[in-house]
Design a protein around this motif. Structure first.
Motif, PDB file in Angstrom:
ATOM      1  N   ALA A   1       0.820  -1.212   0.000  1.00 52.42           N
ATOM      2  CA  ALA A   1       0.000   0.000   0.000  1.00 52.42           C
ATOM      3  C   ALA A   1       0.852   1.260   0.000  1.00 52.42           C
ATOM      4  O   ALA A   1       0.433   2.288  -0.518  1.00 52.42           O
ATOM      5  CB  ALA A   1      -0.946  -0.006   1.197  1.00 52.42           C
ATOM      6  N   THR A   2       2.046   1.207   0.569  1.00 52.03           N
ATOM      7  CA  THR A   2       2.880   2.400   0.630  1.00 52.03           C
ATOM      8  C   THR A   2       3.405   2.813  -0.738  1.00 52.03           C
ATOM      9  O   THR A   2       3.822   3.950  -0.905  1.00 52.03           O
ATOM     10  CB  THR A   2       4.066   2.195   1.594  1.00 52.03           C
ATOM     11  N   THR A   3       3.382   1.928  -1.719  1.00 52.53           N
ATOM     12  CA  THR A   3       3.872   2.290  -3.042  1.00 52.53           C
ATOM     13  C   THR A   3       2.732   2.735  -3.963  1.00 52.53           C
ATOM     14  O   THR A   3       2.981   3.141  -5.083  1.00 52.53           O
ATOM     15  CB  THR A   3       4.618   1.121  -3.701  1.00 52.53           C
TER      16      THR A   3
ATOM     17  N   ALA B   1      -9.632  -0.371   0.009  1.00 57.32           N
ATOM     18  CA  ALA B   1      -8.451  -1.129  -0.435  1.00 57.32           C
ATOM     19  C   ALA B   1      -8.284  -2.405   0.379  1.00 57.32           C
ATOM     20  O   ALA B   1      -8.012  -3.476  -0.182  1.00 57.32           O
ATOM     21  CB  ALA B   1      -7.195  -0.259  -0.333  1.00 57.32           C
ATOM     22  N   ALA B   2      -8.455  -2.314   1.682  1.00 50.44           N
ATOM     23  CA  ALA B   2      -8.337  -3.503   2.531  1.00 50.44           C
ATOM     24  C   ALA B   2      -9.428  -4.511   2.190  1.00 50.44           C
ATOM     25  O   ALA B   2      -9.166  -5.726   2.143  1.00 50.44           O
ATOM     26  CB  ALA B   2      -8.418  -3.102   4.007  1.00 50.44           C
ATOM     27  N   TYR B   3     -10.619  -4.025   1.903  1.00 52.88           N
ATOM     28  CA  TYR B   3     -11.735  -4.928   1.570  1.00 52.88           C
ATOM     29  C   TYR B   3     -11.469  -5.683   0.267  1.00 52.88           C
ATOM     30  O   TYR B   3     -11.638  -6.896   0.218  1.00 52.88           O
ATOM     31  CB  TYR B   3     -13.042  -4.132   1.476  1.00 52.88           C
ATOM     32  N   VAL B   4     -11.055  -4.968  -0.783  1.00 55.14           N
ATOM     33  CA  VAL B   4     -10.896  -5.629  -2.098  1.00 55.14           C
ATOM     34  C   VAL B   4      -9.665  -6.511  -2.172  1.00 55.14           C
ATOM     35  O   VAL B   4      -9.585  -7.359  -3.065  1.00 55.14           O
ATOM     36  CB  VAL B   4     -10.935  -4.638  -3.287  1.00 55.14           C
ATOM     37  N   THR B   5      -8.717  -6.333  -1.267  1.00 54.85           N
ATOM     38  CA  THR B   5      -7.537  -7.199  -1.297  1.00 54.85           C
ATOM     39  C   THR B   5      -7.608  -8.323  -0.270  1.00 54.85           C
ATOM     40  O   THR B   5      -6.719  -9.155  -0.209  1.00 54.85           O
ATOM     41  CB  THR B   5      -6.239  -6.385  -1.087  1.00 54.85           C
TER      42      THR B   5
END
Length: 161
Positions: free
Chosen positions: A3-5, A156-160
């Motif tokens: 996520a940091t990138t 983002a956390a949900y879809v990954t």
């Protein structure tokens, strides 16, 4: 990719009644779009950190409404209503967002686009257009950009997951 990138951006020009947030996701446009269309998915990720929603009604079609109550961590309830204006699966979603009040003067327009960046990567752009610069400034005062970015992080956390 971590996520940091991923690229995350927000802008709100002082002379315009808009807020635009962008975030890259490690998910396809179709996966992201589905997260906006399914009530159970929305209950899992929609809203800033510490907030939950209760779905009251859901009619996902142009002209349909999504009515829900957002519950703040302090117990405050916030009525919400989305009136769908445009639905292009995997490409674009547009709606009017208000406080579940007819002719709500604080209502605003939202357009979300999903742009393919490559295999299972998408740039989501969410633009909110308020009735005036003053109305935009009012939501900026309570941290609308930071809260919106928290919501996109939860997406983002949900879809990954």
């Amino acid at each position: 990719m971590t996520a940091t990138t991923l690229k995350v951006r927000a802008s709100s020009p002082a002379d315009q009644p808009t807020i635009t947030m962008e975030r890259e996701f490690d998910a396809s446009p179709d996966v992201l779009f589905r997260a906006f269309t399914e009530a159970e998915a929305l209950k899992a990720w929609y809203g800033p950190n510490g907030f939950t929603i209760t779905v009251l009604a859901r009619d996902f079609r142009v002209g349909g409404l999504f009515r829900f109550t957002m519950h703040g961590p302090d117990g405050t309830d916030y009525p919400n209503r989305l009136a769908y204006r445009e639905i292009l699966p995997g490409e674009r979603l547009a709606y009017r967002h208000d406080s579940d009040i007819d002719n709500d003067p604080k209502g605003f327009e939202v357009a979300i686009t999903f742009k393919t960046l490559g295999a299972n990567r998408t740039l989501l752009t969410m633009t909110s257009v308020f009735p005036s610069v003053e109305a935009r400034n009012a939501v900026m005062k309570f941290g609308a950009v930071e809260l919106g970015m928290q919501t996109l992080e939860k997406l983002a956390a949900y879809v990954t997951a």
